[in-house]
Write an enzyme that holds these catalytic residues in place. Structure first.
Site, PDB file in Angstrom:
ATOM      1  N   ASN A  98       0.804  -1.220   0.000  1.00  0.00           N
ATOM      2  CA  ASN A  98       0.000   0.000   0.000  1.00  0.00           C
ATOM      3  C   ASN A  98       0.842   1.277   0.000  1.00  0.00           C
ATOM      4  O   ASN A  98       0.299   2.373   0.070  1.00  0.00           O
ATOM      5  CB  ASN A  98      -0.943   0.015   1.211  1.00  0.00           C
ATOM      6  CG  ASN A  98      -2.334  -0.483   0.842  1.00  0.00           C
ATOM      7  OD1 ASN A  98      -2.592  -0.866  -0.290  1.00  0.00           O
ATOM      8  ND2 ASN A  98      -3.238  -0.481   1.808  1.00  0.00           N
ATOM      9  N   ASN A 123      -3.735   3.796  -1.606  1.00  0.00           N
ATOM     10  CA  ASN A 123      -3.603   3.228  -0.279  1.00  0.00           C
ATOM     11  C   ASN A 123      -4.996   3.020   0.299  1.00  0.00           C
ATOM     12  O   ASN A 123      -5.612   3.938   0.829  1.00  0.00           O
ATOM     13  CB  ASN A 123      -2.780   4.164   0.617  1.00  0.00           C
ATOM     14  CG  ASN A 123      -2.714   3.674   2.057  1.00  0.00           C
ATOM     15  OD1 ASN A 123      -2.947   2.499   2.339  1.00  0.00           O
ATOM     16  ND2 ASN A 123      -2.414   4.577   2.980  1.00  0.00           N
ATOM     17  N   ARG A 128      -7.146  -5.262   0.577  1.00  0.00           N
ATOM     18  CA  ARG A 128      -7.015  -6.551   1.261  1.00  0.00           C
ATOM     19  C   ARG A 128      -7.923  -7.610   0.630  1.00  0.00           C
ATOM     20  O   ARG A 128      -7.608  -8.810   0.627  1.00  0.00           O
ATOM     21  CB  ARG A 128      -7.386  -6.375   2.736  1.00  0.00           C
ATOM     22  CG  ARG A 128      -7.315  -7.638   3.566  1.00  0.00           C
ATOM     23  CD  ARG A 128      -8.066  -7.485   4.878  1.00  0.00           C
ATOM     24  NE  ARG A 128      -7.577  -6.402   5.700  1.00  0.00           N
ATOM     25  CZ  ARG A 128      -6.512  -6.482   6.490  1.00  0.00           C
ATOM     26  NH1 ARG A 128      -5.815  -7.601   6.534  1.00  0.00           N
ATOM     27  NH2 ARG A 128      -6.151  -5.452   7.223  1.00  0.00           N
ATOM     28  N   ASP A 144      -2.771  -9.074   8.850  1.00  0.00           N
ATOM     29  CA  ASP A 144      -2.096  -7.789   9.018  1.00  0.00           C
ATOM     30  C   ASP A 144      -0.607  -8.059   9.183  1.00  0.00           C
ATOM     31  O   ASP A 144      -0.195  -9.136   9.639  1.00  0.00           O
ATOM     32  CB  ASP A 144      -2.625  -7.060  10.254  1.00  0.00           C
ATOM     33  CG  ASP A 144      -3.995  -6.451  10.029  1.00  0.00           C
ATOM     34  OD1 ASP A 144      -4.366  -6.244   8.855  1.00  0.00           O
ATOM     35  OD2 ASP A 144      -4.694  -6.177  11.022  1.00  0.00           O
ATOM     36  N   ASP A 145       0.217  -7.075   8.862  1.00  0.00           N
ATOM     37  CA  ASP A 145       1.663  -7.288   8.963  1.00  0.00           C
ATOM     38  C   ASP A 145       2.152  -7.350  10.406  1.00  0.00           C
ATOM     39  O   ASP A 145       3.280  -7.781  10.668  1.00  0.00           O
ATOM     40  CB  ASP A 145       2.428  -6.213   8.192  1.00  0.00           C
ATOM     41  CG  ASP A 145       2.090  -4.796   8.648  1.00  0.00           C
ATOM     42  OD1 ASP A 145       1.341  -4.642   9.628  1.00  0.00           O
ATOM     43  OD2 ASP A 145       2.580  -3.838   8.013  1.00  0.00           O
ATOM     44  N   ASP A 146       1.320  -6.940  11.373  1.00  0.00           N
ATOM     45  CA  ASP A 146       1.769  -6.932  12.766  1.00  0.00           C
ATOM     46  C   ASP A 146       1.211  -8.094  13.579  1.00  0.00           C
ATOM     47  O   ASP A 146       1.299  -8.100  14.806  1.00  0.00           O
ATOM     48  CB  ASP A 146       1.380  -5.608  13.436  1.00  0.00           C
ATOM     49  CG  ASP A 146      -0.118  -5.332  13.379  1.00  0.00           C
ATOM     50  OD1 ASP A 146      -0.852  -6.136  12.775  1.00  0.00           O
ATOM     51  OD2 ASP A 146      -0.561  -4.311  13.936  1.00  0.00           O
ATOM     52  N   GLU A 230     -13.072  -2.262   7.190  1.00  0.00           N
ATOM     53  CA  GLU A 230     -13.179  -3.258   6.125  1.00  0.00           C
ATOM     54  C   GLU A 230     -13.459  -4.642   6.681  1.00  0.00           C
ATOM     55  O   GLU A 230     -14.121  -5.473   6.050  1.00  0.00           O
ATOM     56  CB  GLU A 230     -11.912  -3.260   5.255  1.00  0.00           C
ATOM     57  CG  GLU A 230     -10.747  -4.083   5.748  1.00  0.00           C
ATOM     58  CD  GLU A 230     -10.022  -3.491   6.961  1.00  0.00           C
ATOM     59  OE1 GLU A 230      -9.079  -4.130   7.450  1.00  0.00           O
ATOM     60  OE2 GLU A 230     -10.385  -2.382   7.410  1.00  0.00           O
ATOM     61  N   ASP A 231     -12.980  -4.917   7.906  1.00  0.00           N
ATOM     62  CA  ASP A 231     -13.243  -6.218   8.526  1.00  0.00           C
ATOM     63  C   ASP A 231     -14.711  -6.355   8.929  1.00  0.00           C
ATOM     64  O   ASP A 231     -15.323  -7.414   8.763  1.00  0.00           O
ATOM     65  CB  ASP A 231     -12.320  -6.437   9.729  1.00  0.00           C
ATOM     66  CG  ASP A 231     -12.288  -5.247  10.683  1.00  0.00           C
ATOM     67  OD1 ASP A 231     -12.952  -4.221  10.407  1.00  0.00           O
ATOM     68  OD2 ASP A 231     -11.585  -5.331  11.701  1.00  0.00           O
ATOM     69  N   ARG A 274     -15.983   2.757  14.362  1.00  0.00           N
ATOM     70  CA  ARG A 274     -16.535   1.420  14.190  1.00  0.00           C
ATOM     71  C   ARG A 274     -17.996   1.356  14.642  1.00  0.00           C
ATOM     72  O   ARG A 274     -18.805   0.620  14.061  1.00  0.00           O
ATOM     73  CB  ARG A 274     -15.651   0.406  14.913  1.00  0.00           C
ATOM     74  CG  ARG A 274     -14.273   0.312  14.240  1.00  0.00           C
ATOM     75  CD  ARG A 274     -13.285  -0.527  14.988  1.00  0.00           C
ATOM     76  NE  ARG A 274     -13.405  -1.950  14.736  1.00  0.00           N
ATOM     77  CZ  ARG A 274     -12.970  -2.568  13.637  1.00  0.00           C
ATOM     78  NH1 ARG A 274     -12.434  -1.873  12.652  1.00  0.00           N
ATOM     79  NH2 ARG A 274     -13.094  -3.868  13.506  1.00  0.00           N
TER      80      ARG A 274
END
Length: 317
Positions: A98, A123, A128, A144-146, A230-231, A274
């Protein structure tokens, strides 16, 4: 009720699905006969040893693709890739890059599977869930990357997904709750859940197509506008299509990254965004499609005391 849509939209030459989520499984006896056992490996009763070497179950051996979203955290991404090295049943890793203003660096950890980078024009968290042509498996592990997961946790979730292919299967779970006249997003510990966060979850590739091309565009536009939710949008869509809740696996409730200095959930406005997403998505759908579940999935012999000559399915889950 759905016949016109099924034959004129889903089955059209330009709109047919790559896979059928509900395709029939072979009979359970298939794995025991020479002419039908290809892709199967029977698991002996009580044998965690055989279980650890084969997927077994009702479907033939298959793999999954990791789709890993990243933005401006190269060191965190490197750690995420290293943790996936030698992960069983992994087909490839697709890194959605992104960082639109720069190219990916050339030096990344060498893994046992291909690591492919996808350059995007914008971005967006919606990236995803794009059904990239490079995804060659039905199973997609959205990460996720984390996220720091043990490999056996991922394999357990994959096994659970194989038996529940029409559902989201993952780790951190959340639920919706009503206070007064309004609906709220809730992350507190609860005896029932209605969402699984897609920062660590298995979904079927067909749902990526549905999210990108069939879900109301107003939802994707809102995700881009606030860079969040998005989730929640994916959970709403899948529950709307299936009328079933997601499945939570293992006891993990949160998946924190202690070395990450930036994260969307750390923003003061995170929860307020949210809450508003849930109300907006409910308005767009005309109802709240989320369904509650009151159980989680662990491996069969988890916390079971075994004879010394038997091995558990997994050591920790």
């Amino acid at each position: 009720m759905y016949s016109y849509y099924t034959w004129n939209d889903i089955m059209s030459p330009f709109n047919s699905k790559e896979y059928l989520i509900s395709s029939a499984e072979p009979p359970a006896e298939a794995e025991f006969h020479d002419d039908t056992k290809i892709g199967f490996r029977p698991i002996d009763p009580g044998s965690g040893v055989e279980f650890s070497k084969a997927l077994g179950g009702n479907r033939q051996r298959e793999q999954f693709t990791v789709v890993l979203l990243t933005y401006e955290r190269d060191a965190v991404l490197t750690g995420a890739l290293e943790r996936l090295h030698q992960l069983p049943y992994l087909n490839k890793i697709l890194v959605v890059w992104n960082n639109v203003h720069r190219e990916p660096p050339d030096t990344w950890p060498a893994l046992h599977v291909p690591v492919e980078f996808v350059r995007v024009a914008e971005n967006s968290l919606n990236n995803r869930f794009v059904p990239w042509d490079r995804i060659e498996t039905e199973a997609v592990l959205s990460l996720d990357d984390d996220i720091d997961l043990m490999q056996q946790e991922i394999v357990l979730a994959f096994r659970v997904w194989r038996e529940n292919r029409e559902r989201i299967v993952g780790f951190p779970a959340r639920h919706h709750a009503r206070f007064g006249d309004s609906m709220f997003y809730n992350s507190n510990h609860s005896c029932q859940t209605s969402m699984v966060l897609t920062g660590a979850a298995f979904v079927h590739k067909n749902y990526l197509r549905a999210y990108t091309y069939e879900m109301p565009s107003a939802i994707r536009e809102h995700v881009d506008k606030i860079r969040n939710c998005e989730d929640i949008a994916m959970n709403y869509m899948v529950s709307h299509l299936t009328r079933r809740p997601p499945i939570k696996t293992t006891s993990r409730w949160t998946l924190k990254c202690p070395t990450c200095t930036e994260s969307l959930f750390k923003e003061d406005s995170h929860f307020e965004k949210r809450h508003e997403c849930m109300r907006l998505f409910t308005e767009i759908y005309g109802y709240n499609p989320l369904r509650f579940s009151q159980f989680r999935a662990d491996s069969i012999l988890f916390k079971t005391r075994l004879p010394q000559n038997h091995q558990k399915c997994f050591k920790y889950v």
